[in-house]
Motif scaffolding. Structure first.
Motif, PDB file in Angstrom:
ATOM      1  N   MET A   5       1.017  -1.275   0.051  1.00  0.00           N
ATOM      2  CA  MET A   5      -0.098   0.141   0.055  1.00  0.00           C
ATOM      3  C   MET A   5       1.084   1.363   0.046  1.00  0.00           C
ATOM      4  N   LYS A   6       0.138   2.413  -0.416  1.00  0.00           N
ATOM      5  CA  LYS A   6       0.987   3.586  -0.196  1.00  0.00           C
ATOM      6  C   LYS A   6       0.806   4.125   0.939  1.00  0.00           C
ATOM      7  N   VAL A   7       2.111   4.576   1.496  1.00  0.00           N
ATOM      8  CA  VAL A   7       1.964   4.854   2.971  1.00  0.00           C
ATOM      9  C   VAL A   7       2.691   6.460   3.247  1.00  0.00           C
ATOM     10  N   LEU A   8       2.065   6.882   4.244  1.00  0.00           N
ATOM     11  CA  LEU A   8       2.680   8.438   4.600  1.00  0.00           C
ATOM     12  C   LEU A   8       3.328   8.130   5.968  1.00  0.00           C
ATOM     13  N   GLY A   9       4.489   8.664   6.085  1.00  0.00           N
ATOM     14  CA  GLY A   9       5.440   8.326   7.318  1.00  0.00           C
ATOM     15  C   GLY A   9       5.179   9.474   8.329  1.00  0.00           C
ATOM     16  N   LEU A  10       4.467   9.264   9.326  1.00  0.00           N
ATOM     17  CA  LEU A  10       4.468  10.306  10.311  1.00  0.00           C
ATOM     18  C   LEU A  10       5.978  10.451  10.999  1.00  0.00           C
ATOM     19  N   LEU A  11       6.516  11.440  10.966  1.00  0.00           N
ATOM     20  CA  LEU A  11       7.866  11.600  11.309  1.00  0.00           C
ATOM     21  C   LEU A  11       8.081  12.632  12.386  1.00  0.00           C
ATOM     22  N   SER A  12       8.445  12.093  13.705  1.00  0.00           N
ATOM     23  CA  SER A  12       9.109  13.118  14.759  1.00  0.00           C
ATOM     24  C   SER A  12      10.732  13.483  14.220  1.00  0.00           C
ATOM     25  N   GLY A  13      11.094  12.405  13.555  1.00  0.00           N
ATOM     26  CA  GLY A  13      12.593  12.752  13.523  1.00  0.00           C
ATOM     27  C   GLY A  13      13.376  11.651  14.206  1.00  0.00           C
ATOM     28  N   GLY A  14      12.732  11.338  15.360  1.00  0.00           N
ATOM     29  CA  GLY A  14      13.499  10.208  16.248  1.00  0.00           C
ATOM     30  C   GLY A  14      13.548   9.091  15.590  1.00  0.00           C
ATOM     31  N   LYS A  15      14.515   8.014  16.300  1.00  0.00           N
ATOM     32  CA  LYS A  15      14.878   6.801  15.733  1.00  0.00           C
ATOM     33  C   LYS A  15      13.454   5.736  15.611  1.00  0.00           C
ATOM     34  N   ASP A  16      12.770   5.918  16.404  1.00  0.00           N
ATOM     35  CA  ASP A  16      11.364   5.167  16.235  1.00  0.00           C
ATOM     36  C   ASP A  16      10.616   5.238  14.802  1.00  0.00           C
ATOM     37  N   SER A  17      10.229   6.532  14.602  1.00  0.00           N
ATOM     38  CA  SER A  17       9.708   6.780  13.513  1.00  0.00           C
ATOM     39  C   SER A  17      10.426   6.682  11.895  1.00  0.00           C
ATOM     40  N   CYS A  18      11.953   6.652  12.175  1.00  0.00           N
ATOM     41  CA  CYS A  18      12.555   6.363  11.059  1.00  0.00           C
ATOM     42  C   CYS A  18      12.740   4.731  11.017  1.00  0.00           C
ATOM     43  N   TYR A  19      12.847   4.148  11.863  1.00  0.00           N
ATOM     44  CA  TYR A  19      13.198   2.676  11.943  1.00  0.00           C
ATOM     45  C   TYR A  19      11.829   2.066  11.442  1.00  0.00           C
ATOM     46  N   ASN A  20      10.696   2.619  11.847  1.00  0.00           N
ATOM     47  CA  ASN A  20       9.491   2.076  11.328  1.00  0.00           C
ATOM     48  C   ASN A  20       9.225   2.044   9.844  1.00  0.00           C
TER      49      ASN A  20
END
Length: 660
Positions: free
Chosen positions: A1-16
């Protein structure tokens, strides 16, 4: 599926994001919520604010468009869940059950902005690990009808130490942007996560702190990961110490993107390898845990002999039946959704879902052998939480995870994985879905489905036992179990699977019934339904002029098949038992024998389910119904099935399951 990345900039959001791509999804854009200009740190329960000034560089490094919105709301609603339990169809569907002024609604505006530019957007990536507060709010907004987005939350419930080590091993680099935990010092601000890993391990051992920072101990910003085309170089920054010390954060004044030598963005296959995923697919990462692997091995060597385990009645602090107390659908704890034909499920589920909002009841769904004039039969159990002090941990709370993860199957529908009310916990019927794909094992295998579904139950219980918002810290016990199965040839394996699971988890005296039905959801071969007691004593609030009824005559059974709503109070003793009968005469004899526990217990039962063989004639069913209604003070549901069994008995004519 086409996905939007909710990004805080932290390690967790980037690794997900890495896991989203490894699962075959396409990340098309990024989005973040930031404090107003000039504010470094915001008092937010939902959003990270420290370091968000670098998100623009992260988006450039990822070569993805970035959508930003300023946070204007406040943390108004602080409960673990968000929104109303009812479906408020009169509201604007874009903001169904929204709370005016709450910071959660800023996310709604942001997602609608992205959806307008990407109408084929289907998913949202979020890096939640343990935060129910964060996950439920993102799920609530994403699932609104005007958005219809599925949350991808591959880090959910992953062991923190293992997860941090995986991040570092994958090539992700992150800098500590804020410290606010016991043992962390001002001088730790600005250090890389890899350098801090030994200290974080020591602090976990000394103080029980969270290695991944899930207790708010620290926050990070990602400066490099395999998905970045360039890395981020922080060139000028200062440490700001706030009151009370040692809370401190990193204020970045200047940062740039630096080229990465011989860099190429890894493919889906390469990401799977770097994330140490099974070659048969990403679901192999957590398809079976160690206990389930042992159980699967035992099943493969199973013989036709089974240990003798008796069905025993368990007693505990608990409940009497209450009815006609003016309670609403929002106080239903559990529903049994019985269909004549599983092909009717989409239509029936659509009608059912119209009545429930956030925190819906747990639910089990199977097809049974209903009379020709019936398509659906519902049974509901409710809980009167008005008897408890406001915000009591013994009130009603639900585990309602709609995100795709490696943990257990998401609930993409109007039911919760589990609902805890007072002392009693009901778990939704679990089938053997592979969590990240929501598909059954292929080729289909009863053994794998049985092991996976029991693993789901175990993981659900583990979360509830450890979650403070759900009144965690209890041990409790399993009161009773129903194993629904679809093929007669699988009964020996079902018994073997339960025996092995019960022995490992201390359930050897738990009452269990094996019920064969025509069909299970998604064509599954087995579904497990658990009733659990937390072992906690519930003390209700009783006003001077209020009497608490301890018994009530059930008279709501009708030909449409609805058996009435059973309402629990929190007084007295409870029992859960399974009784097997070879004939209707045996039932009558048991009811007439006043010194038999079955007879006296049935009179005090708040819920009675009678599973009977489809071979009974219409007259026999009528006699059975009248007999049970005459002798029981609780709600009685008759369920016609293909066959019934227990660990020690072949195929009794009738199985009676009741809670008291």
């Amino acid at each position: 599926m086409k996905v939007l990345g909710l990004l805080s900039g932290g390690k967790d959001s980037c690794y997900n994001l890495m896991h989203c791509i490894a699962n075959g999804h396409e990340v098309v854009a990024l989005a973040t919520l930031v404090p107003e200009e000039g504010v470094d740190e915001l008092d937010s329960y939902l959003y990270q604010s420290v370091g968000t000034s670098l998100v623009t560089l992260i988006a450039k490094a990822l070569r993805l468009p970035l959508y930003q919105r300023t946070i204007t709301g406040k943390p108004v609603h602080l409960e673990s869940t968000y929104g109303s339990r009812t479906k408020n169809r009169g509201l604007d569907q874009a903001k169904k059950d929204g709370i005016d002024g709450d910071e959660t609604e800023d996310l709604d505006e942001l997602l609608h902005q992205v959806k307008a530019d990407f109408p084929d957007l289907q998913g949202v990536s979020t890096g939640a690990i343990l935060s129910t507060y964060q996950r439920t709010r993102i799920e609530h907004v994403a699932s609104r009808p005007s958005l219809g987005l599925t949350c991808l939350c591959y880090l959910w419930q992953r062991p923190e130490a293992e997860l941090v080590d995986e991040m570092l091993g994958s090539g992700l680099r992150a800098v500590i942007m804020k410290v606010a935990g016991l043992g962390l010092k001002v001088e730790d601000v600005g250090k890389e996560l890899g350098a801090m890993r030994p200290k974080l391990a020591r602090l976990e051992e000394l103080y029980g702190s969270h290695v991944a920072g899930e207790g708010g101990e620290y926050e990070t910003i990602t400066i490099d990961c395999p998905l970045f085309h360039e890395s981020i170089q922080i060139e000028e920054a200062e440490t700001i110490v706030t009151d009370p010390s040692p809370v401190a954060y990193y204020r970045v004044k200047r940062a740039t993107l630096q080229p990465k030598e011989n860099h190429h963005v890894p493919t889906q296959t390469q990401l799977r390898e770097s994330l140490r995923l099974d070659v048969d697919g990403i679901e192999g990462m957590s398809r079976f845990d160690e206990e389930s692997e042992d159980l699967l091995a035992d099943l493969k060597e199973a013989s036709e002999s089974y240990p003798e385990v008796e069905d025993l009645r368990l007693s505990s602090p608990a409940s009497y039946s209450l009815m006609e107390r003016g309670l609403s659908l929002t106080q239903i704890q559990h529903q049994n959704f019985l269909l004549a034909d599983m092909d009717d499920f989409p239509k029936a589920n659509k009608a059912y879902s119209a009545f429930f909002g956030s925190s819906p009841p747990s639910r089990a769904c199977v097809s049974v052998v209903l009379p020709v004039n019936q398509r659906v039969r519902l049974e509901a159990m409710g809980y009167d939480d008005s008897l408890l002090p406001e915000r009591s941990v013994l009130g009603r709370s639900a585990l309602h995870v709609q995100s795709i993860s490696y943990w257990a199957p998401a609930n993409i529908g109007p039911y919760s994985q589990a609902v805890m009310a007072g002392h009693r916990l009901t778990i939704a019927g679990q089938i053997g879905l592979i969590p990240p794909t929501l598909s059954l094992p292929s080729p289909q295998s009863f053994m794998e489905e049985a092991v996976l579904s029991l693993q789901h139950v175990r993981r659900i219980l583990a979360v509830l036992r450890s979650t403070s918002t759900a009144g965690g810290g209890w041990e409790g016990w399993v009161e009773g179990v129903i194993c629904w199965y679809a093929r007669s040839k699988d009964l020996p394996l079902a018994k073997c699977a339960w025996t092995a699971h019960a022995k490992t988890n201390g359930y050897s005296k738990t009452p269990v019934a094996f019920i064969q039905v025509p069909q299970l959801p998604k064509g599954a071969l087995v579904e497990w339904q658990f009733a659990v007691h937390t072992g906690r004593r519930v003390t209700p609030v009783i006003h001077d002029d209020e009497e608490i009824p301890v018994t009530c005559k059930h008279d709501q059974y009708n030909d449409a098949g609805f058996s009435g709503i059973i309402i629990e109070s929190a007084l007295g003793q409870s029992h859960f038992a399974v009784h097997h009968f070879e004939s209707l005469g045996a039932i009558a004899d048991g009811l007439e024998a006043r010194d038999v526990p079955f007879a006296s217990s049935l009179e005090r039962a708040f819920s009675v389910r009678v599973f009977y063989d489809e071979s009974l004639t219409e007259r026999q069913v009528s006699i059975l119904r009248e007999t049970m209604k005459d002798k029981s003070t609780g709600a009685v549901t008759l369920v016609p099935v293909i066959s019934t069994s227990s660990l020690n008995e072949k195929q009794p004519l009738c199985v009676i399951v009741y809670g008291q």
